[in-house]
Design a protein around this motif. Structure first.
Motif, PDB file in Angstrom:
ATOM      1  N   LEU A  78      28.133 -11.384  67.699  1.00  0.00           N
ATOM      2  CA  LEU A  78      29.428 -11.667  68.320  1.00  0.00           C
ATOM      3  C   LEU A  78      30.478 -12.014  67.272  1.00  0.00           C
ATOM      4  O   LEU A  78      31.643 -11.611  67.385  1.00  0.00           O
ATOM      5  CB  LEU A  78      29.295 -12.798  69.338  1.00  0.00           C
TER       6      LEU A  78
ATOM      7  N   TRP B 141      24.560 -13.902  71.050  1.00  0.00           N
ATOM      8  CA  TRP B 141      25.012 -13.771  69.660  1.00  0.00           C
ATOM      9  C   TRP B 141      23.947 -13.090  68.812  1.00  0.00           C
ATOM     10  O   TRP B 141      24.228 -12.557  67.745  1.00  0.00           O
ATOM     11  CB  TRP B 141      25.313 -15.151  69.065  1.00  0.00           C
TER      12      TRP B 141
ATOM     13  N   THR C 291      35.404  -5.042  74.335  1.00  0.00           N
ATOM     14  CA  THR C 291      34.735  -5.474  73.102  1.00  0.00           C
ATOM     15  C   THR C 291      33.232  -5.526  73.289  1.00  0.00           C
ATOM     16  O   THR C 291      32.463  -4.977  72.489  1.00  0.00           O
ATOM     17  CB  THR C 291      35.257  -6.852  72.666  1.00  0.00           C
TER      18      THR C 291
ATOM     19  N   LEU D 275      30.717 -10.808  64.372  1.00  0.00           N
ATOM     20  CA  LEU D 275      31.171  -9.544  63.770  1.00  0.00           C
ATOM     21  C   LEU D 275      32.307  -8.924  64.570  1.00  0.00           C
ATOM     22  O   LEU D 275      33.078  -8.117  64.040  1.00  0.00           O
ATOM     23  CB  LEU D 275      30.010  -8.550  63.686  1.00  0.00           C
ATOM     24  N   HIS D 276      32.387  -9.293  65.844  1.00  0.00           N
ATOM     25  CA  HIS D 276      33.423  -8.746  66.724  1.00  0.00           C
ATOM     26  C   HIS D 276      34.487  -9.794  67.074  1.00  0.00           C
ATOM     27  O   HIS D 276      35.196  -9.675  68.078  1.00  0.00           O
ATOM     28  CB  HIS D 276      32.787  -8.188  67.997  1.00  0.00           C
ATOM     29  N   GLY D 277      34.574 -10.836  66.242  1.00  0.00           N
ATOM     30  CA  GLY D 277      35.630 -11.825  66.402  1.00  0.00           C
ATOM     31  C   GLY D 277      35.415 -12.820  67.524  1.00  0.00           C
ATOM     32  O   GLY D 277      36.370 -13.464  67.962  1.00  0.00           O
TER      33      GLY D 277
ATOM     34  N   ILE E 242      29.789  -2.884  71.761  1.00  0.00           N
ATOM     35  CA  ILE E 242      28.797  -3.331  70.772  1.00  0.00           C
ATOM     36  C   ILE E 242      27.603  -2.390  70.767  1.00  0.00           C
ATOM     37  O   ILE E 242      27.007  -2.119  71.814  1.00  0.00           O
ATOM     38  CB  ILE E 242      28.346  -4.778  71.061  1.00  0.00           C
TER      39      ILE E 242
ATOM     40  N   TRP F  87      20.845  -7.046  71.652  1.00  0.00           N
ATOM     41  CA  TRP F  87      21.641  -5.820  71.608  1.00  0.00           C
ATOM     42  C   TRP F  87      20.853  -4.626  71.051  1.00  0.00           C
ATOM     43  O   TRP F  87      21.430  -3.691  70.511  1.00  0.00           O
ATOM     44  CB  TRP F  87      22.884  -6.041  70.737  1.00  0.00           C
TER      45      TRP F  87
END
Length: 312
Positions: free
Chosen positions: A126, A71, A153, A128-130, A157, A76
């Motif tokens: 995470l 998360w 998904t 932010l991407h549901g 990212i 990332w």
């Protein structure tokens, strides 16, 4: 998993508040992420432990295999942020950032991008991407993805736009320029904080109790922290021996493997020797925190403008 140690709310990412926190947070980050300690960068010039990304198949990879860690923005990072920058000098010879310069630049970029905000903490990538990292289904999904399963998904990212926005608003390479202009001030402040906070901790130790092997670990730990994080401090010409050599020798004089008959004089000498070195370093860099205050205030104002612009 809770937020990785460091970068708590109301805390700057630059220069730790207490060097023992730096040491403890590195240990905790290794436990939380499963990343080996030798793949974690830890230095008081920043308040957070940073993962050292691995290079594989022409890309860089976050070293954790624990889905609970994903998360966090540090999982990332684009290659430009995950690795020290490299370039060719005017003679064509390769040069690169030091680890400390890279860490400082990354801290600046994380704050400027809004991925970390002292008033709110870290952005949940995470979310932010549901995706909710607290749910078993998402944990299972990330686990499959880490073993090679496709996931549109997760595959999509990319934090590059967050960092690119700060370059657009503030000028390409702004963080490199900032580091070049202020690195010595921040490094000096980090050394000053390290020496000062270890002195405070050392002066709370009951030297007589250190004859107990368990209690003696306190002195060994403080000595090890000092030897680790003050390794690069220049030794004055007037000193008889280098600071790193003197610091690294202290823990062995009260070796935890030794029996309980280590003399009180030996322990007291080790304690006073460590305190003497720390006092010398604190005196050498006594003005560093004060000198940095105005520069840091200016930097915060500049970063606030960038973050506000990126959010609008």
């Amino acid at each position: 998993m809770d937020a990785p140690e460091g970068g708590q709310q109301d805390e700057s990412l630059l220069v730790t508040a207490h060097v023992s926190d730096t040491f403890r947070r590195c240990q905790q980050y290794a436990l939380d992420t499963g990343i080996p300690a030798d793949r974690i960068f830890s230095d008081p010039i920043v308040s957070i432990p940073l993962p050292i990304y691995e290079e594989a198949d022409d890309r860089v990879v976050f070293g954790s295999t624990r889905p609970e860690a994903f998360w966090h923005p540090l999982a990332w990072l684009p290659e430009a942020q995950a690795m020290p920058a490299t370039w060719l000098d005017e003679d064509g010879a390769p040069e690169s950032e030091s680890d400390q310069e890279w860490a400082m630049r990354l801290a600046l970029e994380l704050a400027a991008s809004g991925l970390y905000d002292p008033s709110r903490g870290w952005v949940d990538i995470l979310a932010l991407h549901g995706l909710d990292i607290a749910t078993p289904a998402v944990i299972e999904r990330i686990t499959r993805w880490l073993t090679g399963a496709a996931d549109p998904t997760l595959d999509a990212i990319d934090l590059t736009p967050y960092f690119a926005a700060t370059d657009t608003l503030y000028g390409r390479g702004w963080a490199h320029i900032r580091v070049e202009g202020t690195f010595f001030a921040y490094r000096s402040a980090a050394w000053a904080v390290t020496a000062r906070t270890l002195i405070e901790e050392l002066r709370t130790v009951n030297v007589e109790a250190l004859r107990d092997p368990d209690a003696r670990e306190v002195l060994v730990t403080i000595g090890a922290i000092a030897a680790t994080y003050l390794d690069g401090v220049p030794t004055p010409d007037s000193a008889d021996d280098d600071y790193p050599d003197r610091l690294s020798a202290i823990p062995s004089t009260v070796d935890l493997d030794a029996d309980g008959d280590v003399s009180a004089d030996t322990i007291r000498d080790a304690d006073m020797g460590l305190l003497r070195i720390l006092d010398e370093i604190a005196a050498d860099y006594g003005d560093a925190e004060t000198d940095l205050a105005s520069a840091e205030a200016d930097a915060i104002k500049q970063l606030e403008k960038i973050t506000q612009g990126a959010a609008s």
